[in-house]
Design a protein around this motif. Structure first.
Motif, mmCIF file in Angstrom:
data_model
loop_
_atom_site.group_PDB
_atom_site.id
_atom_site.type_symbol
_atom_site.label_atom_id
_atom_site.label_comp_id
_atom_site.label_asym_id
_atom_site.label_seq_id
_atom_site.Cartn_x
_atom_site.Cartn_y
_atom_site.Cartn_z
ATOM 1 N N LEU A 207 4.737 10.124 4.859
ATOM 2 C CA LEU A 207 4.272 10.710 3.743
ATOM 3 C C LEU A 207 3.810 12.196 4.269
ATOM 4 C CD1 LEU A 207 2.311 7.537 2.373
ATOM 5 C CD2 LEU A 207 4.652 8.629 1.542
ATOM 6 N N ILE B 216 -0.537 1.519 8.312
ATOM 7 C CA ILE B 216 -0.444 2.267 7.109
ATOM 8 C C ILE B 216 -0.795 3.642 7.569
ATOM 9 C CG2 ILE B 216 -2.874 2.217 6.335
ATOM 10 C CD1 ILE B 216 0.275 1.894 4.327
ATOM 11 N N SER B 217 -1.469 4.066 8.575
ATOM 12 C CA SER B 217 -1.744 5.369 9.157
ATOM 13 C C SER B 217 -0.361 5.849 9.803
ATOM 14 C CB SER B 217 -2.840 5.438 9.969
ATOM 15 O OG SER B 217 -4.144 5.170 9.460
ATOM 16 N N LYS C 32 1.154 4.313 -3.713
ATOM 17 C CA LYS C 32 0.961 5.824 -3.762
ATOM 18 C C LYS C 32 2.101 6.298 -4.489
ATOM 19 C CE LYS C 32 0.896 10.202 -1.420
ATOM 20 N NZ LYS C 32 0.226 10.837 -2.489
ATOM 21 N N GLN D 26 1.291 12.913 6.229
ATOM 22 C CA GLN D 26 -0.195 13.009 6.431
ATOM 23 C C GLN D 26 -0.225 13.136 7.770
ATOM 24 O OE1 GLN D 26 -1.443 9.427 4.812
ATOM 25 N NE2 GLN D 26 -0.997 10.138 2.723
ATOM 26 N N THR E 177 0.800 -1.400 0.035
ATOM 27 C CA THR E 177 0.114 0.084 -0.010
ATOM 28 C C THR E 177 0.847 1.415 -0.036
ATOM 29 O OG1 THR E 177 -1.696 -1.209 1.115
ATOM 30 C CG2 THR E 177 -1.879 1.467 1.196
ATOM 31 N N SER E 178 2.092 1.171 0.670
ATOM 32 C CA SER E 178 2.776 2.392 0.622
ATOM 33 C C SER E 178 3.327 2.600 -0.642
ATOM 34 C CB SER E 178 3.919 2.025 1.750
ATOM 35 O OG SER E 178 3.511 1.910 3.030
ATOM 36 N N GLY F 163 2.043 6.780 6.788
ATOM 37 C CA GLY F 163 1.498 7.956 6.076
ATOM 38 C C GLY F 163 1.856 9.495 7.268
ATOM 39 N N TRP F 164 1.790 8.971 8.382
ATOM 40 C CA TRP F 164 1.900 10.088 9.298
ATOM 41 C C TRP F 164 3.641 10.456 9.251
ATOM 42 C CZ3 TRP F 164 3.842 9.736 14.700
ATOM 43 C CH2 TRP F 164 4.100 10.975 15.268
#
Length: 111
Positions: free
Chosen positions: A80, A72-73, A23, A82, A19-20, A76-77
């Protein structure tokens, strides 16, 4: 830890890596991230299929998706950039609580 738990752990990590990379694949236009995505998802489902030999489907999927969402959160944090606001953190905390409840109290899982 049983073999099913090992397979489940590998499935979760492979899915998070895939998933990473998804993107970064920019719609499967970049070869290396696209390859990592495809191989990661294939490995995740392969390992998940072995998990299902001894852990019920609903329980395995709940653990796989719950832990995957939290990881994955975090990716992202951390990598990435996020942002996670208070409601997002609360929701992630509830997911973690659900995973803990399943692992500690469910008789559907052999420890």
């Amino acid at each position: 830890m049983t073999a099913a738990h090992t397979y489940l752990g590998i499935a979760i990590v492979a899915e998070v890596v895939a998933t990473s990379a998804l993107k970064a694949s920019e719609g499967f236009t970049r070869p290396m991230p696209s390859l990592i995505t495809a191989v990661g998802y294939a490995l995740a489902f392969y390992c998940l299929s072995h998990t299902l030999k001894s852990i019920p489907t609903g329980v395995a999927y709940a653990l796989w998706s719950g832990v995957g969402i939290v990881l994955i959160s975090a990716v992202g944090w951390l990598w990435l950039g996020q942002r996670l606001d208070a409601p997002a953190l609360l929701g992630l905390g509830l997911i973690i609580a659900g995973v803990v409840v399943i692992n500690v109290f469910s008789k559907s899982i052999t420890h």
